[in-house]
Motif scaffolding. Structure first.
Motif, PDB file in Angstrom:
ATOM      1  N   TYR A  52     -25.569  47.569  -8.420  1.00 26.12           N
ATOM      2  CA  TYR A  52     -26.945  47.968  -8.705  1.00 26.12           C
ATOM      3  C   TYR A  52     -27.085  48.903  -9.894  1.00 26.12           C
ATOM      4  O   TYR A  52     -28.190  49.100 -10.389  1.00 26.12           O
ATOM      5  CB  TYR A  52     -27.587  48.591  -7.457  1.00 26.12           C
ATOM      6  CG  TYR A  52     -28.114  47.556  -6.503  1.00 26.12           C
ATOM      7  CD1 TYR A  52     -29.447  47.155  -6.538  1.00 26.12           C
ATOM      8  CD2 TYR A  52     -27.282  46.941  -5.579  1.00 26.12           C
ATOM      9  CE1 TYR A  52     -29.935  46.190  -5.674  1.00 26.12           C
ATOM     10  CE2 TYR A  52     -27.750  45.973  -4.712  1.00 26.12           C
ATOM     11  CZ  TYR A  52     -29.079  45.604  -4.761  1.00 26.12           C
ATOM     12  OH  TYR A  52     -29.556  44.643  -3.904  1.00 26.12           O
ATOM     13  N   GLU A  54     -28.856  47.211 -12.569  1.00 29.73           N
ATOM     14  CA  GLU A  54     -30.100  46.631 -12.048  1.00 29.73           C
ATOM     15  C   GLU A  54     -31.052  46.173 -13.150  1.00 29.73           C
ATOM     16  O   GLU A  54     -31.959  45.377 -12.893  1.00 29.73           O
ATOM     17  CB  GLU A  54     -30.805  47.655 -11.153  1.00 29.73           C
ATOM     18  CG  GLU A  54     -31.218  48.929 -11.849  1.00 29.73           C
ATOM     19  CD  GLU A  54     -31.859  49.925 -10.898  1.00 29.73           C
ATOM     20  OE1 GLU A  54     -32.050  51.062 -11.300  1.00 29.73           O
ATOM     21  OE2 GLU A  54     -32.162  49.550  -9.762  1.00 29.73           O
ATOM     22  N   LYS A 113     -28.184  40.108  -5.711  1.00 30.86           N
ATOM     23  CA  LYS A 113     -27.387  41.336  -5.771  1.00 30.86           C
ATOM     24  C   LYS A 113     -26.862  41.764  -4.405  1.00 30.86           C
ATOM     25  O   LYS A 113     -25.778  42.341  -4.304  1.00 30.86           O
ATOM     26  CB  LYS A 113     -28.203  42.469  -6.392  1.00 30.86           C
ATOM     27  CG  LYS A 113     -28.270  42.450  -7.910  1.00 30.86           C
ATOM     28  CD  LYS A 113     -28.741  43.790  -8.455  1.00 30.86           C
ATOM     29  CE  LYS A 113     -28.653  43.837  -9.971  1.00 30.86           C
ATOM     30  NZ  LYS A 113     -29.696  43.040 -10.622  1.00 30.86           N
TER      31      LYS A 113
END
Length: 222
Positions: free
Chosen positions: A21, A24, A61
């Motif tokens: 992340y 991101e 993700k």
């Protein structure tokens, strides 16, 4: 080669989250995920896709987080425990799944409410006692984890105290027995709340896959 000593090893339920992340700003679609999997693991990538299917739409993700967590952290930790016990050495395996709310740095928003990489450290070292707004559950979990780790450091067994414990920190009298790892039941100590309990056969199917594919090994270490 490996040291002929007991080992305490494990991982966090979302160890891979930070690493996935932090990128991101870059999105990835299911097709790109599949291409990456086959690029990394070749023909065995099909087995990976079957175990870790991408979300039908959107950015996968969460799936990638599970892959990174298992392949690099949790299942590799289990492999280490298997290696030690096969050599006749004691091993103690853990899973930290407590959703922490206190993180710092660029990943604070990413990890709040999750069990990210490094999230267990404030509990292992009982830094919680310095946090004024810590909850009773957080303080209890930290006290117990600190006692397990201190016991292991001094005696090689997380269940057995050694030396003179600090009364304000030691919680050994209230510890649930942490079973040594063995290949039949494959016990992990699960730290998901203030009452840690052993669980068995955790992630067996996923770890069996990675065991069969193989992990990166530093030559001369494993």
């Amino acid at each position: 080669q490996m040291a002929k000593i007991p080992v305490l090893v494990g991982g966090n339920l979302e160890d891979g989250r930070i690493f996935v992340y932090l990128g991101e700003k870059f999105s990835i679609n299911p097709l790109e995920y599949w291409i990456a999997v086959f690029g990394l693991w070749g023909r065995e990538g099909l087995e990976v896709i079957e175990k870790y299917p991408a979300e039908s739409d959107g950015d996968p993700k969460e799936t990638i987080t599970r892959v990174v967590t298992d392949y690099i952290f949790q299942c590799l930790g289990r492999f280490v425990a298997d290696t030690y016990t096969a050599a006749g050495l004691p091993a103690y395996l853990y899973d930290f799944g407590y959703p922490t709310r206190m993180f710092w740095g660029p990943w604070s928003d990413i990890c709040k409410g999750h069990s990210c990489h490094g999230g267990e450290l404030m509990f292992v070292f009982n830094n919680i006692i310095a946090i004024q707004n810590a909850t009773e559950e957080e303080r209890t979990l930290a006290s117990k984890m600190n006692a397990y780790w201190a016991n292991f450091v001094t005696t090689g067994d997380p269940n057995t105290p050694g030396g003179t414990p600090l009364p304000a920190l030691d919680d050994s009298a209230n510890l649930t027995h942490w079973p040594a790892y063995e290949a039949q039941d494959r016990p992990w100590m699960n730290f998901s709340d203030a009452s840690p309990e052993p669980i068995t056969h955790f992630k067996d199917g996923y770890c069996a896959l990675w065991d069969s594919i193989g992990y990166y090994r530093e030559p001369g270490i494993i």
